[in-house]
Design a protein around this motif. Sequence first.
Motif, PDB file in Angstrom:
ATOM      1  N   LEU A 142      58.952  22.884  56.654  1.00 19.16           N
ATOM      2  CA  LEU A 142      59.553  21.543  56.270  1.00 19.16           C
ATOM      3  C   LEU A 142      59.876  20.557  57.198  1.00 19.16           C
ATOM      4  CD1 LEU A 142      61.648  23.252  53.397  1.00 19.16           C
ATOM      5  CD2 LEU A 142      59.395  21.783  52.832  1.00 19.16           C
ATOM      6  N   MET A 143      60.080  20.998  58.098  1.00 20.16           N
ATOM      7  CA  MET A 143      60.327  20.237  59.374  1.00 20.16           C
ATOM      8  C   MET A 143      59.108  19.751  59.984  1.00 20.16           C
ATOM      9  SD  MET A 143      63.467  19.681  58.799  1.00 20.16           S
ATOM     10  CE  MET A 143      64.038  18.382  60.103  1.00 20.16           C
ATOM     11  N   GLN A 144      57.883  19.913  59.504  1.00 16.91           N
ATOM     12  CA  GLN A 144      56.745  19.329  59.852  1.00 16.91           C
ATOM     13  C   GLN A 144      56.853  17.846  59.471  1.00 16.91           C
ATOM     14  OE1 GLN A 144      52.612  20.482  58.738  1.00 16.91           O
ATOM     15  NE2 GLN A 144      54.056  21.832  57.334  1.00 16.91           N
ATOM     16  N   PRO A 145      55.785  16.777  59.887  1.00 19.32           N
ATOM     17  CA  PRO A 145      55.591  15.617  59.435  1.00 19.32           C
ATOM     18  C   PRO A 145      55.080  15.643  57.991  1.00 19.32           C
ATOM     19  CG  PRO A 145      55.007  15.553  61.662  1.00 19.32           C
ATOM     20  CD  PRO A 145      55.219  17.037  61.136  1.00 19.32           C
ATOM     21  N   HIS A 146      55.382  14.756  57.080  1.00 18.99           N
ATOM     22  CA  HIS A 146      54.883  14.873  55.689  1.00 18.99           C
ATOM     23  C   HIS A 146      54.483  13.377  55.266  1.00 18.99           C
ATOM     24  CE1 HIS A 146      56.839  18.777  55.194  1.00 18.99           C
ATOM     25  NE2 HIS A 146      56.144  18.940  53.810  1.00 18.99           N
ATOM     26  N   TRP A 147      53.685  13.446  54.235  1.00 21.02           N
ATOM     27  CA  TRP A 147      52.857  12.289  53.806  1.00 21.02           C
ATOM     28  C   TRP A 147      53.460  12.010  52.343  1.00 21.02           C
ATOM     29  CZ3 TRP A 147      49.775   9.073  56.786  1.00 21.02           C
ATOM     30  CH2 TRP A 147      49.306   9.706  58.190  1.00 21.02           C
ATOM     31  N   LEU A 148      53.759  10.773  51.902  1.00 21.52           N
ATOM     32  CA  LEU A 148      54.036  10.285  50.632  1.00 21.52           C
ATOM     33  C   LEU A 148      52.833   9.376  50.203  1.00 21.52           C
ATOM     34  CD1 LEU A 148      56.391  10.082  48.653  1.00 21.52           C
ATOM     35  CD2 LEU A 148      56.680   7.857  49.452  1.00 21.52           C
ATOM     36  N   GLY A 181      43.092  16.864  41.683  1.00 22.94           N
ATOM     37  CA  GLY A 181      42.040  16.273  40.928  1.00 22.94           C
ATOM     38  C   GLY A 181      42.466  14.841  40.597  1.00 22.94           C
ATOM     39  N   ALA A 182      42.970  13.967  41.677  1.00 23.04           N
ATOM     40  CA  ALA A 182      43.089  12.749  41.898  1.00 23.04           C
ATOM     41  C   ALA A 182      41.701  12.113  42.083  1.00 23.04           C
ATOM     42  CB  ALA A 182      43.800  12.431  43.041  1.00 23.04           C
ATOM     43  N   VAL A 183      41.545  10.640  41.093  1.00 23.81           N
ATOM     44  CA  VAL A 183      40.526  10.079  41.166  1.00 23.81           C
ATOM     45  C   VAL A 183      40.599   8.962  42.304  1.00 23.81           C
ATOM     46  CG1 VAL A 183      38.900   8.279  39.728  1.00 23.81           C
ATOM     47  CG2 VAL A 183      39.738  10.510  38.856  1.00 23.81           C
ATOM     48  N   ALA A 184      41.743   8.506  42.496  1.00 16.67           N
ATOM     49  CA  ALA A 184      41.933   7.514  43.629  1.00 16.67           C
ATOM     50  C   ALA A 184      43.500   7.816  43.959  1.00 16.67           C
ATOM     51  CB  ALA A 184      41.786   6.239  42.964  1.00 16.67           C
ATOM     52  N   ALA A 185      43.540   7.547  45.441  1.00 19.87           N
ATOM     53  CA  ALA A 185      45.011   7.689  45.836  1.00 19.87           C
ATOM     54  C   ALA A 185      45.100   7.129  47.240  1.00 19.87           C
ATOM     55  CB  ALA A 185      45.248   9.246  46.187  1.00 19.87           C
ATOM     56  N   CYS A 186      46.352   6.580  47.435  1.00 18.99           N
ATOM     57  CA  CYS A 186      46.654   5.981  48.729  1.00 18.99           C
ATOM     58  C   CYS A 186      48.057   6.815  49.384  1.00 18.99           C
ATOM     59  CB  CYS A 186      47.154   4.558  48.505  1.00 18.99           C
ATOM     60  SG  CYS A 186      45.789   3.442  48.048  1.00 18.99           S
ATOM     61  N   TYR A 187      47.982   6.749  50.632  1.00 25.89           N
ATOM     62  CA  TYR A 187      49.148   7.272  51.436  1.00 25.89           C
ATOM     63  C   TYR A 187      49.945   6.021  51.590  1.00 25.89           C
ATOM     64  CZ  TYR A 187      46.000  11.242  52.166  1.00 25.89           C
ATOM     65  OH  TYR A 187      45.319  12.275  52.015  1.00 25.89           O
ATOM     66  N   VAL A 188      51.380   5.975  51.262  1.00 20.82           N
ATOM     67  CA  VAL A 188      52.084   4.763  51.506  1.00 20.82           C
ATOM     68  C   VAL A 188      53.252   4.979  52.597  1.00 20.82           C
ATOM     69  CG1 VAL A 188      51.757   4.388  49.112  1.00 20.82           C
ATOM     70  CG2 VAL A 188      53.948   6.014  49.637  1.00 20.82           C
TER      71      VAL A 188
END
Length: 314
Positions: A120-126, A154-161
């Motif tokens: 859990l202490m590794q970097p993560h993406w939102l 099963g995402a069709v579109a996605a962005c990292y924020v």
Amino acid sequence: MTDTRYLVHGVFWPAAPGAAAGGSAGPGPYLRLQAPDGTFREVTLDAGTRLGFRLAAEGKHCLGHHVVHGPAHRDHVLCARRAPAVRGHQCERCFVVDDSRLIHDFHRDGRVPPGLRSYLMQPHWLYVATFANGASKVGTAAELRKWQRLAEQGAVAACYVAHAADGRVVRILEDLVTREAGLPQQVRSAAKAAALASPAPAGWLRGHNAALAASARGVVSRSGAEGFHVVEEDWSRPALAGLLCSEGRRHLYPHALAAGSHGFTITSLCGSFALAAIDGTGLEFVVDLGRLKGRSIELGQYSSEVPAVQEALF
């Protein structure tokens, strides 16, 4: 034809090997099967794959639990009793000892085993993910599962924020976006399947996702929280998902994946959802292969029953 019964562990999308394993697509997706002796078999789910199987009508079985040792190291411990599943895809005992169940409360009390803490202490993406009907969610992905997490959902579109220093920070941000931007943290698989039967226009979905991602970035930017930075990065959808995510009218698979014989040819795959042709119909159906998870199947030259009145499907 074989009479070996395999326990289905689900559909998996591997990421590319190497240091940036979480960032891009790797080999093709596969259905992971556990043999009676505890060994595993992987059935590739490329376009053109014919998948035939018979289901044992005996309910779902436990898939075991995980012991996490660090960011890239975990043990999958199989259920010794192959017990019936009572909590998701686990028996009561495996659920209680599974390290993974503690992940979502880590940012509240911090009480986790050392191995899971290291993970859990590794970097993560939102990220913000959008599905075929426009339903969207906010979610998190560990550094090493940056690409896979969205592919398997099963995402069709996605962005990292946002890119957070660790799993505690990213879950604080996730809760904040849910509370202030109204984005849920889950979309039901049944809703995803129904949406893929008649997906919204691709351009609209991309624009909708971009607008929601911009709103989420605004929320985290104003939060005053530390340990992260805002990012603007699109997720790359698997090429194999393109046909299933494109505009067109399909039909939901008309048979329950709980018993009986089934067989079809896969033409496209998005998450665990396949676009598949039933022999002798000339029709394409959306099949949620995720419904096989935890069930026992026999592979073979089986076929799905042709719907009695095909015209009723239109």
